[in-house]
Design an enzyme around this catalytic site. Structure first.
Site, PDB file in Angstrom:
ATOM      1  N   HIS A 250      51.178  -1.241   0.493  1.00 25.11           N
ATOM      2  CA  HIS A 250      50.392  -1.295   1.720  1.00 25.11           C
ATOM      3  C   HIS A 250      48.911  -1.055   1.443  1.00 25.11           C
ATOM      4  O   HIS A 250      48.051  -1.577   2.165  1.00 25.11           O
ATOM      5  CB  HIS A 250      50.914  -0.279   2.730  1.00 25.11           C
ATOM      6  CG  HIS A 250      52.146  -0.736   3.441  1.00 25.11           C
ATOM      7  ND1 HIS A 250      52.955   0.118   4.167  1.00 25.11           N
ATOM      8  CD2 HIS A 250      52.718  -1.964   3.547  1.00 25.11           C
ATOM      9  CE1 HIS A 250      53.962  -0.566   4.684  1.00 25.11           C
ATOM     10  NE2 HIS A 250      53.843  -1.827   4.312  1.00 25.11           N
ATOM     11  N   HIS A 381      55.340 -13.456   2.007  1.00 23.36           N
ATOM     12  CA  HIS A 381      54.436 -12.780   1.077  1.00 23.36           C
ATOM     13  C   HIS A 381      54.117 -13.659  -0.128  1.00 23.36           C
ATOM     14  O   HIS A 381      52.947 -13.776  -0.528  1.00 23.36           O
ATOM     15  CB  HIS A 381      55.039 -11.457   0.613  1.00 23.36           C
ATOM     16  CG  HIS A 381      54.977 -10.366   1.629  1.00 23.36           C
ATOM     17  ND1 HIS A 381      53.805  -9.741   1.992  1.00 23.36           N
ATOM     18  CD2 HIS A 381      55.954  -9.780   2.367  1.00 23.36           C
ATOM     19  CE1 HIS A 381      54.054  -8.817   2.901  1.00 23.36           C
ATOM     20  NE2 HIS A 381      55.346  -8.817   3.151  1.00 23.36           N
TER      21      HIS A 381
END
Length: 394
Positions: A250, A381
């Site tokens: 993150h 992703h």
């Protein structure tokens, strides 16, 4: 001394990225579920038993298919059409507004994390001029404005009962991070600066204030008044959405989004955006790479940077690839180009299989695992890693 050239400027590297993106879209081309949504696939492109279509995965497929359609890749139009029809049909809650996370669970809680992904999907469809895009975008705007956005906190609430009552007494960085991603896209799609202003407010709270105070580890969990909960889910280190501690993946994802805010044409980005992006990426890559002695990024660390969950997931590598490319392009610091190349070498060695598609998770032996995210549920992703580094700045 010879002039150094970024890989992203090389036609050979760009062609390699294009082939990779084509490969991952090939992997999901048969995932359409006729009743709506997309199948959750295993490593052999078969639907996984016990898994049904999910809202955030459907929205991610719309976004990725839109990227493919914009590049003229055959088959993406069908994925895009089906995904948009599913978001406006099967997943839509016609009684209370918003969307069901799983259509068969109509009394389950409504998740902000899931809903903001619909904003990303709508934005990607608007950019293509898809005939269903404006209708979906209007619904997203209404839900964000009336349900999800907390003007007093300048951040997003977390979840609700199915009828929008009972707002959860928890606030999460994960939902707000993906909210920032959606708001960036919504601002570009609509030209309305309010979305980038809201995104900047989210980033200021979670990164400029909270992550800065934690030595550039991102605090993920808060109570309803935004007080930090440092021990939240300490007994659930492998939780797929709310694991204990800090998530290095993150950190690099936030870094990517901060550079997008810096590049915004709708708000004036303060100087701390680039500074914070570099600090977050440096903390994750320079400090936490091989934190347990094995290649790559662990899933989570504690507040001293010690590994907690040592699972390797593909998405932190994908986000780090995008962040390092953005940081090099913004700062010109060759350090980030070195990371960009090293990350692709790592991905090629461990995550990209013989058919050019991506393994989702690695176990402790660096073989395909399934503790946090079994199977290969989406290509959002890796699609970003294969397209983001060469997209034009906006």
């Amino acid at each position: 001394m010879p002039t150094q050239t970024s890989w992203t400027a090389l036609e050979s590297h760009r062609a390699w990225l294009d082939r990779g993106f084509t490969n991952v879209l090939w992997f999901v081309r048969g995932s359409i579920v006729p009743a709506g949504g997309f199948a959750y696939l295993d490593r052999n492109r078969r639907p996984m038993a016990g898994r049904t279509p999910e809202l955030f995965l459907t929205a991610r497929m719309v976004h990725t298919a839109a990227l493919g359609h914009a590049r003229g890749l055959p088959g993406c139009g069908g994925l895009l059409d089906h995904g948009l029809e599913s978001l406006l049909g099967l997943f839509a809650d016609t009684a209370h507004g918003g969307w069901f996370s799983r259509p068969e669970e109509r009394t389950a809680r409504k998740s902000t994390y899931d809903h903001v992904h619909v904003g990303l999907a709508a934005s990607s469809a608007v950019a293509l001029g898809h005939p269903l895009a404006d209708r979906l975008m209007a619904r997203v705007v209404e839900v964000v404005d009336t349900r999800l956005w907390d003007e007093s906190a300048m951040a997003l609430r977390e979840s609700f009962a199915s009828d929008w009552s009972d707002s959860e007494a928890y606030r999460g960085a994960n939902a707000n991070m993906h909210g920032l991603e959606a708001f960036l896209a919504m601002g570009r799609a609509t030209g309305d600066a309010v979305w980038h202003e809201r995104g900047l407010a989210i980033a200021d709270r979670i990164i400029n204030r909270n992550a800065r105070e934690q030595g550039w580890l991102v605090p993920e969990h808060y109570d309803h008044d935004w007080h930090l909960l440092p021990d939240y889910n300490k007994d659930r280190p492998d939780d797929p959405f709310r694991p204990y501690g800090a998530t290095p993946g993150h950190s690099v994802e936030w870094a990517r989004l901060l550079i997008e805010l810096h590049d915004s044409q709708l708000v004036h980005g303060p100087g701390w955006l680039v500074e914070a992006a570099e600090e977050l990426a440096a903390r994750a890559l320079d400090d936490l790479w091989e934190a347990d002695g094995r290649p790559g990024l662990v899933y989570t660390v504690d507040w001293d940077g010690r590994p907690v969950s040592t699972t390797r997931l593909h998405w932190p590598v994908c986000e780090a690839i995008q962040a390092s490319a953005s940081l090099y392009r913004t700062t010109g610091n060759w350090h980030w180009e070195r990371w960009y190349r090293a990350l692709w070498d790592h991905a090629a060695a461990f995550f990209i299989d013989a058919e050019g598609t991506w393994i989702n998770e690695l176990d402790d032996d660096m073989h395909e695992g399934g503790t946090v995210w079994p199977g290969r549920p989406d290509v959002y992703h890796c699609g970003g890693a294969l397209t983001g580094p060469v997209l034009p700045r906006t």
